[in-house]
Design a protein around this motif. Structure first.
Motif, mmCIF file in Angstrom:
data_model
loop_
_atom_site.group_PDB
_atom_site.id
_atom_site.type_symbol
_atom_site.label_atom_id
_atom_site.label_comp_id
_atom_site.label_asym_id
_atom_site.label_seq_id
_atom_site.Cartn_x
_atom_site.Cartn_y
_atom_site.Cartn_z
ATOM 1 N N LEU A 121 0.819 -1.217 0.000
ATOM 2 C CA LEU A 121 0.000 0.000 0.000
ATOM 3 C C LEU A 121 0.859 1.276 0.000
ATOM 4 C CD1 LEU A 121 -2.679 -1.172 2.587
ATOM 5 C CD2 LEU A 121 -3.047 -0.856 0.140
ATOM 6 N N PRO A 122 0.362 2.376 -0.598
ATOM 7 C CA PRO A 122 1.162 3.599 -0.719
ATOM 8 C C PRO A 122 1.450 4.276 0.623
ATOM 9 C CG PRO A 122 -0.832 3.705 -2.097
ATOM 10 C CD PRO A 122 -0.942 2.485 -1.258
ATOM 11 N N ILE A 123 2.724 4.529 0.893
ATOM 12 C CA ILE A 123 3.155 5.205 2.120
ATOM 13 C C ILE A 123 2.631 6.643 2.130
ATOM 14 C CG2 ILE A 123 5.147 5.832 3.545
ATOM 15 C CD1 ILE A 123 4.736 2.744 2.977
ATOM 16 N N THR A 124 2.680 7.296 0.980
ATOM 17 C CA THR A 124 2.254 8.702 0.872
ATOM 18 C C THR A 124 0.796 8.861 1.287
ATOM 19 O OG1 THR A 124 3.839 9.052 -0.912
ATOM 20 C CG2 THR A 124 2.032 10.640 -0.744
ATOM 21 N N GLU A 125 -0.055 7.922 0.887
ATOM 22 C CA GLU A 125 -1.479 7.996 1.228
ATOM 23 C C GLU A 125 -1.700 7.778 2.718
ATOM 24 O OE1 GLU A 125 -5.725 5.908 -0.088
ATOM 25 O OE2 GLU A 125 -3.961 5.620 -1.347
ATOM 26 N N GLY A 138 7.843 3.550 5.359
ATOM 27 C CA GLY A 138 7.556 2.125 5.230
ATOM 28 C C GLY A 138 8.747 1.295 5.670
ATOM 29 N N MET A 139 8.480 0.279 6.491
ATOM 30 C CA MET A 139 9.499 -0.707 6.882
ATOM 31 C C MET A 139 8.915 -2.074 6.550
ATOM 32 S SD MET A 139 11.078 0.262 10.611
ATOM 33 C CE MET A 139 12.523 -0.806 10.583
ATOM 34 N N HIS A 140 9.189 -2.577 5.355
ATOM 35 C CA HIS A 140 8.594 -3.849 4.923
ATOM 36 C C HIS A 140 9.543 -5.002 5.239
ATOM 37 C CE1 HIS A 140 7.145 -6.630 1.461
ATOM 38 N NE2 HIS A 140 6.580 -6.951 2.609
ATOM 39 N N PHE A 141 9.265 -5.689 6.343
ATOM 40 C CA PHE A 141 10.023 -6.877 6.742
ATOM 41 C C PHE A 141 9.540 -8.063 5.912
ATOM 42 C CE2 PHE A 141 10.387 -4.081 10.335
ATOM 43 C CZ PHE A 141 11.591 -4.379 10.951
ATOM 44 N N MET A 142 10.402 -9.070 5.785
ATOM 45 C CA MET A 142 10.047 -10.292 5.062
ATOM 46 C C MET A 142 9.668 -11.391 6.061
ATOM 47 S SD MET A 142 10.507 -9.330 1.901
ATOM 48 C CE MET A 142 10.385 -7.545 2.105
ATOM 49 N N ASN A 143 8.879 -12.331 5.613
ATOM 50 C CA ASN A 143 8.395 -13.426 6.458
ATOM 51 C C ASN A 143 9.191 -14.711 6.179
ATOM 52 O OD1 ASN A 143 6.706 -14.835 8.202
ATOM 53 N ND2 ASN A 143 5.155 -15.218 6.650
ATOM 54 N N PRO A 144 9.685 -15.426 7.210
ATOM 55 C CA PRO A 144 9.599 -15.142 8.644
ATOM 56 C C PRO A 144 10.645 -14.100 9.077
ATOM 57 C CG PRO A 144 10.707 -17.251 8.279
ATOM 58 C CD PRO A 144 10.301 -16.746 6.917
ATOM 59 N N VAL A 145 10.181 -13.123 9.855
ATOM 60 C CA VAL A 145 11.017 -11.964 10.206
ATOM 61 C C VAL A 145 12.328 -12.343 10.893
ATOM 62 C CG1 VAL A 145 11.086 -9.785 11.478
ATOM 63 C CG2 VAL A 145 8.979 -10.490 10.333
ATOM 64 N N PRO A 146 12.346 -13.266 11.880
ATOM 65 C CA PRO A 146 13.619 -13.562 12.546
ATOM 66 C C PRO A 146 14.683 -14.166 11.615
ATOM 67 C CG PRO A 146 11.775 -14.321 13.874
ATOM 68 C CD PRO A 146 11.220 -13.976 12.524
ATOM 69 N N VAL A 147 14.248 -14.755 10.498
ATOM 70 C CA VAL A 147 15.182 -15.453 9.591
ATOM 71 C C VAL A 147 15.596 -14.580 8.413
ATOM 72 C CG1 VAL A 147 15.435 -17.440 8.036
ATOM 73 C CG2 VAL A 147 14.188 -17.700 10.210
ATOM 74 N N GLU A 152 12.725 -3.713 3.187
ATOM 75 C CA GLU A 152 12.519 -2.635 2.211
ATOM 76 C C GLU A 152 12.137 -1.377 2.996
ATOM 77 O OE1 GLU A 152 10.838 -4.175 -2.005
ATOM 78 O OE2 GLU A 152 9.455 -4.473 -0.350
ATOM 79 N N ILE A 153 12.898 -0.301 2.811
ATOM 80 C CA ILE A 153 12.572 0.974 3.460
ATOM 81 C C ILE A 153 12.008 1.901 2.395
ATOM 82 C CG2 ILE A 153 13.384 2.886 4.864
ATOM 83 C CD1 ILE A 153 15.616 1.142 5.889
ATOM 84 N N ILE A 154 10.749 2.322 2.598
ATOM 85 C CA ILE A 154 10.045 3.080 1.564
ATOM 86 C C ILE A 154 9.737 4.488 2.056
ATOM 87 C CG2 ILE A 154 8.074 3.082 -0.009
ATOM 88 C CD1 ILE A 154 8.573 -0.091 1.862
ATOM 89 N N LYS A 155 10.275 5.456 1.350
ATOM 90 C CA LYS A 155 10.003 6.859 1.673
ATOM 91 C C LYS A 155 8.734 7.303 0.954
ATOM 92 C CE LYS A 155 13.630 9.662 1.333
ATOM 93 N NZ LYS A 155 14.887 10.221 0.754
ATOM 94 N N GLY A 156 7.853 7.976 1.689
ATOM 95 C CA GLY A 156 6.703 8.617 1.065
ATOM 96 C C GLY A 156 7.154 9.926 0.435
ATOM 97 N N LEU A 157 6.226 10.626 -0.186
ATOM 98 C CA LEU A 157 6.542 11.884 -0.864
ATOM 99 C C LEU A 157 7.168 12.904 0.085
ATOM 100 C CD1 LEU A 157 6.151 12.955 -3.761
ATOM 101 C CD2 LEU A 157 3.987 13.957 -3.009
ATOM 102 N N ALA A 158 6.722 12.910 1.350
ATOM 103 C CA ALA A 158 7.172 13.925 2.306
ATOM 104 C C ALA A 158 8.188 13.414 3.330
ATOM 105 C CB ALA A 158 5.960 14.498 3.035
ATOM 106 N N THR A 159 8.531 12.113 3.294
ATOM 107 C CA THR A 159 9.422 11.549 4.323
ATOM 108 C C THR A 159 10.764 12.283 4.367
ATOM 109 O OG1 THR A 159 8.432 9.363 3.972
ATOM 110 C CG2 THR A 159 10.483 9.445 5.213
ATOM 111 N N GLU A 160 11.152 12.704 5.560
ATOM 112 C CA GLU A 160 12.405 13.458 5.732
ATOM 113 C C GLU A 160 13.612 12.528 5.608
ATOM 114 O OE1 GLU A 160 11.802 15.019 9.629
ATOM 115 O OE2 GLU A 160 10.072 16.245 9.014
ATOM 116 N N ASP A 161 14.701 13.069 5.043
ATOM 117 C CA ASP A 161 15.934 12.289 4.878
ATOM 118 C C ASP A 161 16.467 11.803 6.222
ATOM 119 O OD1 ASP A 161 15.847 12.609 2.159
ATOM 120 O OD2 ASP A 161 17.241 14.308 2.116
#
Length: 283
Positions: A121-125, A138-147, A152-161
């Motif tokens: 889903l869109p981070i900006t929205e 956005g912090m998209h972890f993969m399944n299973p997380v411990p392994v 994926e780190i996703i910046k929205g339109l306004a996310t600060e550096d």
């Protein structure tokens, strides 16, 4: 200000995994869900995962207890008032996520970063419903997380550096590999993975080969550790359908049209491993 206190919303498979890796990295973690039953199930899964680590002699029994002591269960969103970072891992539904982020924006302190584990889903929205879009990411972890190593780190339109850098540093502290991705439907992982799974379902639907044969071709021919239909069963066919619909709507391209067989299985309640039946039977 550095991140010390983390709140994870959702004690399901993803949320409990995120809480576990944060606690293992020494963060103070509040694990939140709608009721104590969901929390107890999530904490039970964390306990089992850590016990396996003890049996494999990767951690000691004392370390296991220390990690568990770092996780505080809580059914109230008001606990966000003490958080430096909130990671939302609720159901993959835009309206539910918007509702959660609207409430979090009112409760969490001004400095707090609000992250979502959304897979498509869109981070900006999501950020647009808050008064702090610069602190939503956005912090998209993969399944299973411990392994799995990827986040994926996703910046929205306004996310600060500065917010991106702080989340990147935290991801490294969790012993994960951060990858920067732009805010497009499905990001990178699901934009590539889900159409492959959908095409495998079309291959079955059109009678090209059996489910076992399709999976065997991809395992032995493409060196995939798991066949696409088995993987779909593990992910959940409802989740696969939801992501394909987001891709189809987001890009307006028929190459992302969900296979009718996928829709039929979801309507039948055959959602994969979690319901005991998907492309394979798990009874």
């Amino acid at each position: 200000m550095g991140i010390k206190k983390v709140m994870v919303i959702g004690a399901g498979q993803m949320g409990s995994g995120i809480a576990q890796v944060c606690a293992m990295a020494g963060y103070s973690v509040t694990l939140n869900d709608l009721n104590e039953e969901f929390l107890n199930k999530g904490l039970g899964a964390i306990g089992k995962n850590l016990q396996r680590q003890v049996e494999k002699e990767r951690i000691s029994a004392a370390e296991k207890e220390e990690i568990l002591a770092n996780i505080i269960p809580n059914v109230e969103l008001s606990a966000a008032e003490n958080a430096d970072l909130v990671i939302e891992a609720a159901v993959e539904n835009m309206e539910i996520k918007k509702s959660i982020f609207t409430k979090l924006d009112e409760i969490a302190p001004e400095h707090a970063i609000l992250a979502t584990n959304t897979s498509s889903l869109p981070i900006t929205e999501i950020a647009a419903v808050t008064k702090r879009p610069g602190k939503v990411i956005g912090m998209h972890f993969m399944n299973p997380v411990p392994v799995m190593k990827l986040v994926e780190i996703i910046k929205g339109l306004a996310t600060e550096d500065e917010v991106y850098k702080e989340i990147e540093e935290m991801t490294l502290a969790l012993k994960k590999v951060p990858v920067e991705v732009e805010d497009f439907p499905g990001f990178v992982s699901n934009r590539i993975l889900m159409p492959m799974i959908n095409e495998a379902i079309y291959t079955l639907y059109e009678g090209v080969a059996s489910a076992e044969a399709i999976d065997e071709v991809m395992k032995l021919g493409m060196n995939h550790p798991m066949g696409p239909l088995t993987l779909a069963d593990f992910i959940g066919l409802d989740t696969c359908l939801s992501i394909m619909e987001i891709l189809h709507e987001g890009f307006g391209d028929d190459k992302y049209r969900p296979c009718p067989l996928l829709r039929k299985y979801v309507k039948a309640g055959w959602l994969g491993k979690k319901t005991g039946r998907g492309f394979y039977s798990y009874e």
